[in-house]
Design a protein around this motif. Structure first.
Motif, PDB file in Angstrom:
ATOM      1  N   VAL A 664       0.856  -1.186   0.000  1.00  0.00           N
ATOM      2  CA  VAL A 664       0.000   0.000   0.000  1.00  0.00           C
ATOM      3  C   VAL A 664       0.888   1.231   0.000  1.00  0.00           C
ATOM      4  N   THR A 665       0.645   2.144  -0.922  1.00  0.00           N
ATOM      5  CA  THR A 665       1.407   3.396  -0.961  1.00  0.00           C
ATOM      6  C   THR A 665       0.543   4.469  -1.606  1.00  0.00           C
ATOM      7  N   HIS A 666       1.156   5.608  -1.904  1.00  0.00           N
ATOM      8  CA  HIS A 666       0.413   6.759  -2.395  1.00  0.00           C
ATOM      9  C   HIS A 666       0.255   6.709  -3.910  1.00  0.00           C
ATOM     10  N   LEU A 667      -0.786   7.383  -4.377  1.00  0.00           N
ATOM     11  CA  LEU A 667      -1.005   7.542  -5.813  1.00  0.00           C
ATOM     12  C   LEU A 667      -0.294   8.804  -6.275  1.00  0.00           C
ATOM     13  N   PRO A 668       0.554   8.715  -7.290  1.00  0.00           N
ATOM     14  CA  PRO A 668       1.183   9.933  -7.817  1.00  0.00           C
ATOM     15  C   PRO A 668       0.127  10.936  -8.260  1.00  0.00           C
ATOM     16  N   LEU A 669       0.429  12.214  -8.105  1.00  0.00           N
ATOM     17  CA  LEU A 669      -0.532  13.250  -8.459  1.00  0.00           C
ATOM     18  C   LEU A 669      -0.679  13.325  -9.977  1.00  0.00           C
ATOM     19  N   VAL A 690       5.332  -6.605  -9.006  1.00  0.00           N
ATOM     20  CA  VAL A 690       4.679  -6.574  -7.695  1.00  0.00           C
ATOM     21  C   VAL A 690       3.268  -7.120  -7.891  1.00  0.00           C
ATOM     22  N   ASP A 691       2.952  -8.202  -7.216  1.00  0.00           N
ATOM     23  CA  ASP A 691       1.678  -8.883  -7.471  1.00  0.00           C
ATOM     24  C   ASP A 691       0.481  -8.028  -7.087  1.00  0.00           C
ATOM     25  N   ASN A 692       0.431  -7.588  -5.843  1.00  0.00           N
ATOM     26  CA  ASN A 692      -0.730  -6.863  -5.342  1.00  0.00           C
ATOM     27  C   ASN A 692      -0.274  -5.535  -4.744  1.00  0.00           C
ATOM     28  N   ILE A 693      -0.740  -4.461  -5.324  1.00  0.00           N
ATOM     29  CA  ILE A 693      -0.371  -3.140  -4.837  1.00  0.00           C
ATOM     30  C   ILE A 693      -1.595  -2.235  -4.899  1.00  0.00           C
ATOM     31  N   LEU A 694      -1.762  -1.430  -3.867  1.00  0.00           N
ATOM     32  CA  LEU A 694      -2.906  -0.525  -3.750  1.00  0.00           C
ATOM     33  C   LEU A 694      -2.374   0.898  -3.617  1.00  0.00           C
ATOM     34  N   LEU A 695      -2.772   1.761  -4.557  1.00  0.00           N
ATOM     35  CA  LEU A 695      -2.383   3.168  -4.536  1.00  0.00           C
ATOM     36  C   LEU A 695      -3.540   4.000  -4.003  1.00  0.00           C
ATOM     37  N   ILE A 696      -3.234   4.921  -3.091  1.00  0.00           N
ATOM     38  CA  ILE A 696      -4.268   5.685  -2.401  1.00  0.00           C
ATOM     39  C   ILE A 696      -3.952   7.170  -2.483  1.00  0.00           C
ATOM     40  N   GLN A 697      -4.975   7.958  -2.783  1.00  0.00           N
ATOM     41  CA  GLN A 697      -4.863   9.418  -2.781  1.00  0.00           C
ATOM     42  C   GLN A 697      -5.953   9.967  -1.863  1.00  0.00           C
TER      43      GLN A 697
END
Length: 708
Positions: A664-669, A690-697
């Protein structure tokens, strides 16, 4: 009806007078143990009282034998209680096999004359009239009623069943009064009583009276009767649901739906609560929860092309928020049959949601508009008041290069490699890369949190994560704690709860951030917000990683975009002598909201402007610039997202989290780029291997608080 009310009043007065007179002259013990005490005071002889008792019993029995079978037959005919089906025999349709007693030519039973056509073997039903069917059904109901009554008499003492029969009468009258009160309370348009003196207050009084009397007579029998009635109610409810599902599968309209008063009660309570909370959409951080609006790509039948996003939405249910699933398809309701197609797709989408145990609502939207316009419209119009989506969940497009022509609608040319070949015969169900990036820009401008999932072998409903599984959070900028909160909610799901642990990687991007105090501050912060996680400090100095996730002065970014790195956040709190709990203020310097495409400068703190300008001077060699018109007010240092930074971040993730179940990490602007391809390439580079990654803003508000 004056006559009916008068008869009830006279009968009630006689009963009350008789009870009062008898209680005045006879002791309590005699009333309890002498069942025929009335014969002792009868005038002129005891025989008069005995004849009256026998006559009353016979009359009541005849009335029950006449009314009870009709009631049972009606219940069975309406299929309200399925196990009473044997009491009815419906009229045969042409082509149905004849019953056994009609196999012999000329056979006659109960006045039913039959004949067999030797040509095709069909039995003539000319004489099988509705009256004959009703007569046979009535006979079955009478025999069934007689069997029930006989079981009671076999006990030998009628006093053994008297209390439970009394409870049934009280529960019946109490239930009728309760239903009338509820229908009047919810103002149901279908409830139209003709009695001019009807009042919901008297209906409520009747229910309370029957309820209290039942417990005063025998609380044991009252509880037993309530348990039996509740069992019958649940049986009828479950049977109705099963019958409704069967009828929907076979497209049948058979069966009677009498409605449920509790549906009206739920509607009344829901509308009342929504009216009370209207105007309180800005919840305190401790009350914030993700209200999800999930967008999925589906085929012509409504089956999701990638259901990982549904699995993730189901795992967010620990936040106890709203769940709405939307599929956007190309079409117009002006065409005949479009509505039926959308309903069919909605049913299939609902079944897929049920497989993932995703509770919520689903909708298939057919539109001729652009994808981004349809998404923005769905976000705007979904939900009611405060129960509206505040978080949008979407799936990443791994095949985004094949979803556009060689030149997409914004005039951008695709990168020339093997994966960018567009297959015209492919069945494309989703938006193009340009539409996808514009959608993200609009969602951030609309102050909605955005989650983008790239899942491969993502855990599904029924899976249990193996021992040692981790959810790794790469915390680079201060997003209000949204990455931490959503990761915690996922970890509380039954799939993850048993064996998965949280790991927080605090990424430092400057020399000032790279010190032991940052690790201690992060550990203390997690303890205060009551999230158990292992903390690691990783170094990515001399990179633009933080700048890709946060906004600077004159960046074309909306209000709420992150502005502080993790180190800057904790240093500011320390310098201002603030406790961690005071960070719920929600302000990050950007208070204004820019429309999509607006290129005006955003306000910023003067204390930050000097630091930002010095940072720009030192990192100028690493930045690429956007060509803007000369009359534009945007600082020419506005740049593209650099693939070198994304590659370095991807290398860090693969090094530190080689076996992580979810990253889990940030979504680029997305506002930092002018071309969609470069944003997609940047995120694709982050996702590599990377198999499973969640981007969050996030939206700029605080999502975590130390207040329980």
């Amino acid at each position: 009806p004056i006559g009916t009310i008068g008869a009830i009043a006279v009968t009630t007065a006689l009963y009350i007078c008789l009870v009062w007179l008898l209680g005045s002259v006879v002791s309590n013990e005699i009333l309890i143990y002498n069942k025929l005490v009335l014969t002792s005071v009868a005038f002129p002889s005891r025989i008069v009282a005995k004849i009256g008792m026998v006559t009353s019993c016979v009359g009541a029995a005849l009335q029950c034998m006449a009314g009870a079978p009709q009631l049972l037959g009606a219940i069975a005919a309406d299929d309200a209680i399925p196990f009473l089906k044997f009491l009815t025999r419906k009229k045969r349709q042409k082509g149905d096999p004849p019953p056994p007693y009609m196999l012999n030519t000329g056979a006659s039973l109960l006045g039913l004359s039959t004949s067999i056509d030797q040509g095709d073997g069909d039995v003539s039903m000319a004489s099988e009239k509705s009256e004959d069917i009703e007569f046979e059904n009535s006979k079955r109901a009478v025999w069934f009623t007689w069997a029930i009554a006989s079981l009671g008499t076999l006990l030998g003492n009628i006093d053994h069943i008297t209390p439970i029969l009394t409870m049934f009468y009280l529960m019946m009258y109490g239930g009728i009064n309760l239903c009338c009160f509820l229908l009047a309370w919810v103002d149901s348009p279908g409830f139209r009583p003709q009695f001019r003196y009807f009042s919901k207050k008297t209906a409520l009084l009747g229910f309370v009276w029957c309820f209290v009397l039942s417990f005063l007579i025998s609380w044991v029998m009252a509880l037993l009767a309530m348990l039996l009635l509740f069992t019958i109610f649940k049986y009828i409810n479950l049977s109705a649901q099963q019958s409704s599902r069967i009828n929907s599968k076979i497209k049948s309209t058979s069966g009677t739906n009498w409605g449920d008063v509790f549906d009206s009660v739920k509607y009344k309570i829901t509308t009342a609560i929504l009216a009370r909370v209207t105007g309180t959409e800005n919840f305190h951080a401790k009350n914030w929860r993700p209200q999800l609006l999930t967008f999925v790509d589906t085929d012509e039948e409504g089956t999701p092309l990638s259901s990982e996003v549904l699995a993730l939405a189901a795992q967010f249910r620990g936040g106890r928020g709203l769940n709405i699933v939307v599929s956007i398809k190309h079409g117009s309701y002006l065409r005949k049959g479009t509505f039926e197609i959308s309903q069919h797709c909605s049913e299939n989408l609902k079944k897929c949601m049920e497989k993932e145990r995703l509770q919520g609502f689903c909708e298939v939207i057919l539109t001729l508009s652009n994808f981004e316009e349809a998404v923005w419209s769905a976000v705007t119009h979904s939900g009611l008041g405060p129960v509206s989506p505040n978080t949008v969940l979407m799936n990443w497009m791994p095949d985004w290069r094949r979803r556009v022509n060689h030149v997409d609608n914004s005039g951008e040319e695709l990168l020339k490699d093997e994966s960018s070949i567009y297959y015209e015969n492919e069945n494309i169900h989703a938006c193009s890369a340009s539409e996808f990036v514009n959608t993200l820009k609009g969602l951030v401008n609309m102050q909605r949190a955005v989650c983008i999932l790239k899942g491969r072998n993502f855990p599904r409903c029924g899976d249990i994560m193996p021992v040692g599984s981790t959810i790794d959070i790469y915390w680079v900028v201060d997003d209000g704690g949204l990455c931490l909160l959503l990761s915690y909610i996922i970890s509380r799901n039954s799939i993850w709860r048993r064996n998965a642990n949280l790991q927080v990687f605090a990424v430092t991007t400057t020399a000032e951030d790279n010190n032991p105090d940052v690790e201690l501050a992060v550990v203390e912060f997690l303890q205060q917000i009551r999230i158990n996680a292992t903390v690691h400090i990783v170094n990515m100095q001399n990179t633009d990683l933080a700048d890709d996730f946060r906004a600077h002065t004159c960046d074309v970014c909306p209000g709420g975009a992150p502005t502080l790195t993790i180190g800057e956040k904790f240093r500011a709190m320390k310098d201002d002598h603030m406790s961690v709990s005071s960070s719920v203020s929600g302000g990050q310097g950007f208070q204004s909201l820019l429309p999509l495409g607006d290129k005006a400068c955003l306000p910023t703190n003067s204390a930050r402007s000097d630091e930002d300008s010095s940072t720009k001077m030192t990192t100028a060699d690493y930045r690429k610039y956007v060509e803007l018109p000369e009359n534009d007010v945007i600082d020419p240092s506005q740049r593209f997202l650099g693939l070198e930074t994304a590659q370095m971040f991807n290398n860090l993730i693969r090094q530190k989290s080689p076996s992580a179940s979810l990253v889990v990490t940030h979504l680029p602007l997305p506002h930092k780029v002018s071309k969609a391809n470069e944003f997609m390439e940047y995120v694709d580079t982050m996702f590599k291997d990377v198999d499973n990654i969640l981007l969050i803003q996030g939206t700029g508000q605080e999502y975590l608080t130390t207040v329980a």
